[in-house]
Design a protein around this motif. Structure first.
Motif, PDB file in Angstrom:
ATOM      1  N   ASP A  17     -15.956  -1.661   0.145  1.00  0.00           N
ATOM      2  CA  ASP A  17     -14.628  -1.499   0.744  1.00  0.00           C
ATOM      3  C   ASP A  17     -13.827  -0.408   0.026  1.00  0.00           C
ATOM      4  N   VAL A  18     -13.908  -0.399  -1.313  1.00  0.00           N
ATOM      5  CA  VAL A  18     -13.238   0.645  -2.111  1.00  0.00           C
ATOM      6  C   VAL A  18     -13.762   2.019  -1.699  1.00  0.00           C
ATOM      7  N   GLY A  19     -15.083   2.131  -1.557  1.00  0.00           N
ATOM      8  CA  GLY A  19     -15.709   3.401  -1.169  1.00  0.00           C
ATOM      9  C   GLY A  19     -15.250   3.878   0.202  1.00  0.00           C
ATOM     10  N   GLN A  20     -15.160   2.948   1.147  1.00  0.00           N
ATOM     11  CA  GLN A  20     -14.749   3.326   2.514  1.00  0.00           C
ATOM     12  C   GLN A  20     -13.314   3.842   2.535  1.00  0.00           C
ATOM     13  N   ARG A  21     -12.416   3.139   1.809  1.00  0.00           N
ATOM     14  CA  ARG A  21     -11.012   3.554   1.806  1.00  0.00           C
ATOM     15  C   ARG A  21     -10.826   4.886   1.071  1.00  0.00           C
ATOM     16  N   ALA A  22     -11.504   5.011  -0.060  1.00  0.00           N
ATOM     17  CA  ALA A  22     -11.386   6.256  -0.833  1.00  0.00           C
ATOM     18  C   ALA A  22     -11.965   7.431  -0.051  1.00  0.00           C
ATOM     19  N   ARG A  23     -13.071   7.192   0.651  1.00  0.00           N
ATOM     20  CA  ARG A  23     -13.743   8.276   1.393  1.00  0.00           C
ATOM     21  C   ARG A  23     -12.800   8.885   2.439  1.00  0.00           C
ATOM     22  N   LEU A  24     -12.059   8.049   3.126  1.00  0.00           N
ATOM     23  CA  LEU A  24     -11.121   8.538   4.152  1.00  0.00           C
ATOM     24  C   LEU A  24     -10.058   9.449   3.536  1.00  0.00           C
ATOM     25  N   GLN A  25      -9.510   9.024   2.392  1.00  0.00           N
ATOM     26  CA  GLN A  25      -8.471   9.817   1.716  1.00  0.00           C
ATOM     27  C   GLN A  25      -9.051  11.135   1.195  1.00  0.00           C
ATOM     28  N   ILE A  26     -10.268  11.068   0.632  1.00  0.00           N
ATOM     29  CA  ILE A  26     -10.884  12.273   0.058  1.00  0.00           C
ATOM     30  C   ILE A  26     -11.257  13.253   1.173  1.00  0.00           C
ATOM     31  N   LYS A  27     -11.740  12.720   2.295  1.00  0.00           N
ATOM     32  CA  LYS A  27     -12.071  13.575   3.448  1.00  0.00           C
ATOM     33  C   LYS A  27     -10.825  14.342   3.907  1.00  0.00           C
ATOM     34  N   GLU A  28      -9.686  13.628   3.932  1.00  0.00           N
ATOM     35  CA  GLU A  28      -8.428  14.270   4.352  1.00  0.00           C
ATOM     36  C   GLU A  28      -8.016  15.342   3.341  1.00  0.00           C
ATOM     37  N   LEU A  29      -8.194  15.047   2.045  1.00  0.00           N
ATOM     38  CA  LEU A  29      -7.850  15.997   0.994  1.00  0.00           C
ATOM     39  C   LEU A  29      -8.688  17.271   1.075  1.00  0.00           C
ATOM     40  N   LEU A  30     -10.010  17.095   1.234  1.00  0.00           N
ATOM     41  CA  LEU A  30     -10.937  18.236   1.183  1.00  0.00           C
ATOM     42  C   LEU A  30     -11.137  18.911   2.538  1.00  0.00           C
ATOM     43  N   GLY A  31     -10.798  18.192   3.614  1.00  0.00           N
ATOM     44  CA  GLY A  31     -10.973  18.755   4.957  1.00  0.00           C
ATOM     45  C   GLY A  31     -12.422  18.839   5.384  1.00  0.00           C
ATOM     46  N   MET A  32     -13.244  17.911   4.888  1.00  0.00           N
ATOM     47  CA  MET A  32     -14.663  17.880   5.273  1.00  0.00           C
ATOM     48  C   MET A  32     -15.231  16.482   5.026  1.00  0.00           C
TER      49      MET A  32
END
Length: 312
Positions: free
Chosen positions: A271-286
């Protein structure tokens, strides 16, 4: 023939937000910058690094320095965070003390104001009454009077006292405008469009820690640290379909904490990975492939060697 309109001089400089833990400093930094540069949580002492958020305006450039909350330290980490704050606010143009409107001014607030009053004379002091959305108009009025009284009692001449709500966006623009006016005249210090000077690896580690803080027990948040071991674009991918590979470790202090972070059959870590992944994807744009593992660093908050290893 009309006289040409004289443009006000461009101003730039540094403003440090200080205050007790959970006073709304990081949320205010993000609201002023207009995007997320600092992680937020309802857990005290969420901020552990000095995060710079950059606000670009036609009349100036505001570099916001979000600092950890000042508190009575119980660990070596706590002592180092307090030292970090005090070292930071001696190097800025304005110190803005955050006083949350939903809490009465207490001894911790007073101690911070006393320390701010000892800074060199050229540094201006501003009081920000945060979280107005959590208080009634009567409470806000009383709070502003208490801030004024605190200043008079300590001999602080507040350059401004500004009530704001970062969540509702109330008076955030006004605060930016007032802070710009307190800065020295000078050119922009960062390129146009740059919103933070934090390396991407540090922001990614913080976003993972923010996701890990959600819903954990009160004693656990302070024990979680995150280190990004590797972060690189996956090879052999077409240019229009990039993928960022990120491998990170979550460190805790005891075996029982490791079990809490991982959860039953790995459910919590997933669950931590899924939530963090969404935020990081938005940050990096990929898109992002995020590989998380949990390790034990025994009593790392009190161990100088472990603190160095974890970047403190």
């Amino acid at each position: 023939m009309t006289e040409p309109e004289i443009q006000p001089a461009f101003r730039s400089g540094f403003v440090s937000f200080v205050g007790r833990p959970n006073a709304g400093k990081s949320t205010l930094t993000n609201a002023l910058v207009g995007t997320k540069v600092a992680i937020t949580s309802d857990k005290p002492q969420t901020t552990r690094t000095v995060v710079k958020g950059i606000v670009h305006r036609p009349d100036g450039q505001l570099i916001l320095v979000d600092t950890p909350g000042i508190h009575r330290p119980r660990t070596l980490l706590g002592e180092r965070l307090n030292d970090l704050v005090e070292a930071t606010w001696t190097e800025v143009d304005v110190v803005a003390i955050c006083f949350p409107c939903n809490e009465k001014i207490g001894p911790g607030d007073r101690r911070i104001a006393e320390n701010a009053n000892k800074l060199k004379k050229g540094i201006k002091r501003v009081a920000v009454a945060t979280k107005t959305d959590l208080a009634t108009p009567e409470q806000i009025g009383e709070h502003l009077m208490s801030i004024q009284a605190l200043g008079q009692d300590l001999g602080i001449e507040w350059a401004e006292i500004v009530p704001v709500s970062s969540v509702a966006g109330d008076q955030v623009d006004l605060l930016a405008e007032l802070l710009i006016k307190l800065l020295p005249e000078g050119p922009p210090l960062y390129p146009d469009g740059e919103l933070t000077d934090s390396p991407e690896e540090i922001i990614v580690a913080e976003l993972i820690r923010e996701a890990a803080l959600e819903g954990v027990r009160d004693e656990l948040p302070h024990s979680i640290a995150v280190v990004v071991e590797e972060m690189r674009l996956r090879e052999d991918r077409p240019e229009n379909k990039p993928l960022m590979d990120i491998h990170a470790f979550l460190y805790v202090e005891r075996d029982s904490q490791k079990g809490i972070v991982i959860g039953h059959k790995g459910s919590r870590l997933k669950d931590v990975g899924q939530r963090a992944r969404l935020q990081i994807k938005e940050l990096l744009g990929m898109p992002v492939y995020l590989d998380l593992h949990v390790k034990i660093a025994k009593d790392w908050q009190r161990d100088p060697r472990q603190l160095r290893k974890l970047g403190f």
